[in-house]
Motif scaffolding. Sequence first.
Motif, mmCIF file in Angstrom:
data_model
loop_
_atom_site.group_PDB
_atom_site.id
_atom_site.type_symbol
_atom_site.label_atom_id
_atom_site.label_comp_id
_atom_site.label_asym_id
_atom_site.label_seq_id
_atom_site.Cartn_x
_atom_site.Cartn_y
_atom_site.Cartn_z
ATOM 1 N N GLY A 10 47.062 -9.227 -0.487
ATOM 2 C CA GLY A 10 48.354 -8.893 0.099
ATOM 3 C C GLY A 10 48.448 -9.261 1.569
ATOM 4 N N LEU A 11 47.318 -9.170 2.277
ATOM 5 C CA LEU A 11 47.313 -9.456 3.709
ATOM 6 C C LEU A 11 47.207 -10.944 4.031
ATOM 7 C CD1 LEU A 11 44.964 -6.566 4.924
ATOM 8 C CD2 LEU A 11 47.374 -6.840 5.524
ATOM 9 N N TYR A 12 46.401 -11.671 3.222
ATOM 10 C CA TYR A 12 46.050 -13.034 3.631
ATOM 11 C C TYR A 12 46.475 -14.130 2.652
ATOM 12 C CZ TYR A 12 43.082 -10.274 6.725
ATOM 13 O OH TYR A 12 42.635 -9.364 7.638
ATOM 14 N N ILE A 13 46.669 -13.803 1.380
ATOM 15 C CA ILE A 13 46.993 -14.839 0.388
ATOM 16 C C ILE A 13 48.479 -14.835 0.043
ATOM 17 C CG2 ILE A 13 46.552 -15.667 -1.963
ATOM 18 C CD1 ILE A 13 43.719 -14.546 -1.717
ATOM 19 N N ALA A 14 49.020 -13.661 -0.279
ATOM 20 C CA ALA A 14 50.428 -13.573 -0.674
ATOM 21 C C ALA A 14 51.384 -14.161 0.363
ATOM 22 C CB ALA A 14 50.797 -12.121 -0.989
ATOM 23 N N PRO A 15 51.161 -13.941 1.689
ATOM 24 C CA PRO A 15 52.097 -14.501 2.677
ATOM 25 C C PRO A 15 52.192 -16.027 2.673
ATOM 26 C CG PRO A 15 50.797 -12.742 3.659
ATOM 27 C CD PRO A 15 50.200 -13.021 2.316
ATOM 28 N N VAL A 55 34.609 -1.776 6.963
ATOM 29 C CA VAL A 55 34.199 -1.226 8.252
ATOM 30 C C VAL A 55 33.918 -2.338 9.267
ATOM 31 C CG1 VAL A 55 32.354 0.033 9.451
ATOM 32 C CG2 VAL A 55 33.323 0.953 7.337
ATOM 33 N N ASN A 56 33.292 -3.419 8.815
ATOM 34 C CA ASN A 56 32.801 -4.430 9.744
ATOM 35 C C ASN A 56 33.632 -5.709 9.815
ATOM 36 O OD1 ASN A 56 30.052 -3.269 10.646
ATOM 37 N ND2 ASN A 56 30.001 -3.056 8.416
ATOM 38 N N THR A 57 34.417 -5.985 8.776
ATOM 39 C CA THR A 57 35.117 -7.273 8.754
ATOM 40 C C THR A 57 36.630 -7.121 8.719
ATOM 41 O OG1 THR A 57 33.232 -8.202 7.549
ATOM 42 C CG2 THR A 57 35.257 -9.497 7.582
ATOM 43 N N PHE A 58 37.131 -6.254 7.878
ATOM 44 C CA PHE A 58 38.586 -6.166 7.671
ATOM 45 C C PHE A 58 39.174 -4.850 8.178
ATOM 46 C CE2 PHE A 58 36.940 -8.926 4.231
ATOM 47 C CZ PHE A 58 37.592 -10.103 4.587
ATOM 48 N N ARG A 59 38.502 -4.222 9.089
ATOM 49 C CA ARG A 59 38.957 -2.923 9.595
ATOM 50 C C ARG A 59 40.279 -3.070 10.362
ATOM 51 N NH1 ARG A 59 34.587 1.302 11.722
ATOM 52 N NH2 ARG A 59 35.827 3.196 11.678
ATOM 53 N N GLU A 60 41.100 -2.040 10.289
ATOM 54 C CA GLU A 60 42.396 -2.043 10.973
ATOM 55 C C GLU A 60 42.220 -2.316 12.465
ATOM 56 O OE1 GLU A 60 46.300 0.885 11.290
ATOM 57 O OE2 GLU A 60 44.320 1.739 10.871
ATOM 58 N N LYS A 61 43.077 -3.156 12.974
ATOM 59 C CA LYS A 61 42.980 -3.556 14.383
ATOM 60 C C LYS A 61 44.128 -2.938 15.191
ATOM 61 C CE LYS A 61 41.036 -8.018 12.978
ATOM 62 N NZ LYS A 61 41.119 -7.726 11.543
ATOM 63 N N GLY A 62 43.910 -2.842 16.497
ATOM 64 C CA GLY A 62 44.980 -2.433 17.394
ATOM 65 C C GLY A 62 45.205 -0.948 17.500
ATOM 66 N N LEU A 88 40.349 4.105 11.534
ATOM 67 C CA LEU A 88 39.698 4.634 10.334
ATOM 68 C C LEU A 88 39.082 3.480 9.561
ATOM 69 C CD1 LEU A 88 42.484 7.102 9.151
ATOM 70 C CD2 LEU A 88 40.276 7.713 10.146
ATOM 71 N N PRO A 89 38.171 3.779 8.616
ATOM 72 C CA PRO A 89 37.614 2.705 7.786
ATOM 73 C C PRO A 89 38.637 2.250 6.746
ATOM 74 C CG PRO A 89 36.716 4.808 7.101
ATOM 75 C CD PRO A 89 37.540 5.080 8.323
ATOM 76 N N GLN A 90 39.633 1.507 7.214
ATOM 77 C CA GLN A 90 40.703 1.034 6.345
ATOM 78 C C GLN A 90 41.221 -0.298 6.864
ATOM 79 O OE1 GLN A 90 43.527 4.254 6.697
ATOM 80 N NE2 GLN A 90 44.428 3.473 8.576
ATOM 81 N N THR A 91 41.933 -1.021 6.000
ATOM 82 C CA THR A 91 42.485 -2.312 6.385
ATOM 83 C C THR A 91 43.805 -2.124 7.134
ATOM 84 O OG1 THR A 91 43.762 -2.540 4.341
ATOM 85 C CG2 THR A 91 41.492 -3.380 4.313
ATOM 86 N N ASP A 92 44.317 -3.223 7.646
ATOM 87 C CA ASP A 92 45.665 -3.206 8.207
ATOM 88 C C ASP A 92 46.672 -2.842 7.124
ATOM 89 O OD1 ASP A 92 45.014 -3.994 10.850
ATOM 90 O OD2 ASP A 92 44.803 -6.066 10.184
ATOM 91 N N LYS A 93 47.832 -2.403 7.544
ATOM 92 C CA LYS A 93 48.884 -2.045 6.595
ATOM 93 C C LYS A 93 49.420 -3.299 5.908
ATOM 94 C CE LYS A 93 52.881 0.987 6.178
ATOM 95 N NZ LYS A 93 53.812 1.888 6.883
ATOM 96 N N ARG A 128 49.143 4.462 0.009
ATOM 97 C CA ARG A 128 48.661 4.264 1.381
ATOM 98 C C ARG A 128 49.162 2.957 1.992
ATOM 99 N NH1 ARG A 128 44.703 8.218 1.794
ATOM 100 N NH2 ARG A 128 43.715 8.742 -0.197
ATOM 101 N N TYR A 129 49.464 1.976 1.117
ATOM 102 C CA TYR A 129 49.876 0.634 1.548
ATOM 103 C C TYR A 129 48.781 -0.051 2.366
ATOM 104 C CZ TYR A 129 54.264 2.922 0.371
ATOM 105 O OH TYR A 129 55.243 3.640 -0.260
ATOM 106 N N ARG A 130 47.561 0.252 2.028
ATOM 107 C CA ARG A 130 46.384 -0.339 2.648
ATOM 108 C C ARG A 130 45.167 0.102 1.841
ATOM 109 N NH1 ARG A 130 46.538 0.873 8.165
ATOM 110 N NH2 ARG A 130 48.587 1.863 8.067
ATOM 111 N N TYR A 131 44.020 -0.490 2.115
ATOM 112 C CA TYR A 131 42.791 -0.067 1.449
ATOM 113 C C TYR A 131 42.051 0.898 2.369
ATOM 114 C CZ TYR A 131 38.208 -0.119 -0.772
ATOM 115 O OH TYR A 131 37.042 0.256 -1.383
#
Length: 367
Positions: A102-107, A164-171, A176-181, A279-282
Amino acid sequence: MKNREFIENLILNIISPLISIFIALFLGGIIIYLLGHNPWETYKEVINFALGNPNGWGYVLFNTTSFILAGLAVAVGFKGGLFNIGAEGQILVGGLVAALAGLYIAPLFPSFLHLPITLIFSALGGAIWAFIPAILKARLGVHEVINTIMMNWIGYALTNYLVVNTFREKGVLYPLPQTDKLPPSTVLPKLYSIFQKIGINIPESNPVNYALVIAILMVIVTYYLLWKTKLGYEIRALGLNINASENAGINVKNVILVTMLISGAMAGLASINDVLGYRYRYLDNFSHGLGFTGIAVALLGKNHPVGIIFSALLFGALNRMAIGLDVFTHIPREIISVLQAVIILTIVVGNEVLIRFLKKRRKVIYA
């Protein structure tokens, strides 16, 4: 002959689970009494909390959605004689793959394709995680229970590391240990407006969403697959007798492989209720044992898609009741886990006792 078979099926598939539920409620009542509470009043209060208002029903349906998909995943494996205890890991991997898609392929595609792409990747993630135990079982005969248990732990660790280390929410200051929305075009809308149109006043804040519709569609698809297709016949035949299936010309290795992949894909789809509809995120380790509860749902539903709907509703209500116990009575919500365990234990033991009794009865009749 037909009447006897009908009565036996009624006992095994309907009466036996109902007896198990009543036994669990009775034993739960004893525990509640020993904790110093009135079991009758406690049950009334938590049942009213879960089912006595539209908001409660919305949460029950929200819980039910995940349980239906997890139960179907396990049931498909059971029907093929495979114990896919790895649904938990497949759910986690499917959820993370869906979020990343949803974050990187669908767009990269037109907006009307965003949600279908995300849904497909959730199933694909679960199927990929089921592929290793599937190939080990089909080609080398390694038992799927051991494989899938180990893949659960790898799934926990891998998804945790990545989020936690690669796709963690930024900004954000304390992420939290979750992806961007996820983008709005990749998520599942809520169902409150549909319910309100038919006079059921579920509030906008309630999490029940279109994953429920997808779960019901998967019930129909699973039923059609298992009982109306050649592949479904081969899966069920394999579950009944692997040697007879092989002698009948069924390619056992291929059917094992396909069955595990379908089971894994369904488990991956079980992640969409939380990841895409709530949650609209992982969120790391969001499933909280959903895959293992799916085993209980499948067993109580007798591995039949229709039975799984009712079983999932019960477990959905029990989960909502657990919150009621915690909030209104201060009885530990783990009591609900005890009820779930007792239900499954009595089903397993009761089924074995009933099957032996019916076999002896047949011998007496035909002696």
